[in-house]
Design an enzyme around this catalytic site. Structure first.
Site, short mmCIF file in Angstrom:
data_model
loop_
_atom_site.label_atom_id
_atom_site.label_comp_id
_atom_site.label_asym_id
_atom_site.label_seq_id
_atom_site.Cartn_x
_atom_site.Cartn_y
_atom_site.Cartn_z
CG ASP A 127 20.92 16.82 -49.13
OD1 ASP A 127 20.79 15.57 -49.09
OD2 ASP A 127 21.63 17.38 -49.98
CG ASP B 118 16.86 11.73 -56.04
OD1 ASP B 118 15.67 11.66 -56.38
OD2 ASP B 118 17.76 11.99 -56.85
NE ARG C 181 27.07 23.32 -51.60
CZ ARG C 181 26.74 22.05 -51.86
NH1 ARG C 181 25.61 21.55 -51.41
NH2 ARG C 181 27.56 21.28 -52.55
P1 5GP Z 1 20.21 9.64 -53.46
O1 5GP Z 1 19.82 9.47 -54.91
O2 5GP Z 1 21.43 8.84 -53.14
O3 5GP Z 1 19.05 9.34 -52.54
O4 5GP Z 1 20.59 11.17 -53.25
C1 5GP Z 1 21.87 11.60 -53.60
C2 5GP Z 1 22.07 13.07 -53.47
O5 5GP Z 1 21.58 13.67 -54.64
C3 5GP Z 1 21.39 13.84 -52.35
O6 5GP Z 1 22.04 13.74 -51.10
C4 5GP Z 1 21.51 15.25 -52.92
O7 5GP Z 1 22.78 15.79 -52.60
C5 5GP Z 1 21.40 15.02 -54.41
N1 5GP Z 1 20.07 15.42 -54.87
C6 5GP Z 1 18.98 14.65 -55.10
N2 5GP Z 1 17.95 15.40 -55.54
C7 5GP Z 1 18.42 16.68 -55.60
C8 5GP Z 1 17.81 17.93 -55.98
O8 5GP Z 1 16.64 18.06 -56.35
N3 5GP Z 1 18.63 19.02 -55.91
C9 5GP Z 1 19.93 18.96 -55.52
N4 5GP Z 1 20.62 20.08 -55.48
N5 5GP Z 1 20.51 17.80 -55.14
C10 5GP Z 1 19.76 16.68 -55.18
#
Ligand code: 5GP
Length: 176
Positions: free
Chosen positions: A100, A103, A165
């Site tokens: 998705d 981050d 969602r």
């Molecule tokens: P990572 O930090 O490991 O790259 O991302 C971890 C997870 O954080 C993503 O897969 C997503 O589920 C959640 N995430 C990061 N940014 C957002 C955001 O702006 N909104 C939502 N709902 N989830 C996020």
């Protein structure tokens, strides 16, 4: 909207914009592959993945994995947890991960390390969104929908405490 949830600030990408970009990504992917083992990273990417995969015209097999996190939310120490692994063998397969959002990059680093032990023919990443300003680990995104600023988004698979969602648009949520 539920009065107990933080308000929606603005629409970042409306349904038509999302669907148009997804069709473009699907065409790019179709041109690059002869066959695909698509791995849907649950739960956030399920809407994105199903819309994207319907436009891909080379043979596709689908598997899912469910990842979560543990430790203090939003802290550097927060770590990735594998809730459910894929069922398929990826040995010798062309794997396309459908995520998705990238981050911090921790989730994708975890998946890459896990898959590297399983001898796939190739592993590529398709992510609907990327927040480059939050990156802690460098991640190559082979197919990217949209770059976004440092904002918390919900809708189209993205949740806030499991709510929102099912919105058709991707919207920015005001922090609590
Ligand atoms: P990572 O930090 O490991 O790259 O991302 C971890 C997870 O954080 C993503 O897969 C997503 O589920 C959640 N995430 C990061 N940014 C957002 C955001 O702006 N909104 C939502 N709902 N989830 C996020």
């Amino acid at each position: 909207m539920n009065a107990n949830l933080p308000p929606i600030q603005k629409v970042l990408f409306d349904e038509a914009t999302i669907q148009k970009r997804i069709k473009e990504l699907a065409d790019e992917i179709t041109a690059d592959y002869e066959d695909i083992l698509a791995i849907i990273v649950l739960k956030g990417s399920m809407f994105f993945a199903t819309d994207l995969l319907k436009h891909i015209t080379v043979p596709v097999e689908i598997d899912t994995m469910h990842l979560g996190s543990y430790g203090m939310k939003g802290m550097k120490s927060e770590a990735v947890r594998l809730n459910n692994d894929i069922v398929s063998s990826i040995e010798g397969r062309n794997v396309l991960i459908l995520e998705d959002i990238v981050d911090t990059g921790k989730t994708m680093k975890y998946i890459h390390e896990l898959f590297a032990l399983r001898n796939p023919a190739s592993v590529k990443l398709c992510s609907l969104l990327s927040k480059p300003s939050k990156r802690e680990i460098e991640i190559d995104i082979d197919y990217l929908g949209f770059e976004i600023p440092d904002a918390f988004v919900v809708g189209y698979g993205f949740d806030y405490k499991e709510k929102y969602r099912t919105l058709r648009d991707i919207v920015v949520m005001e922090p609590e």
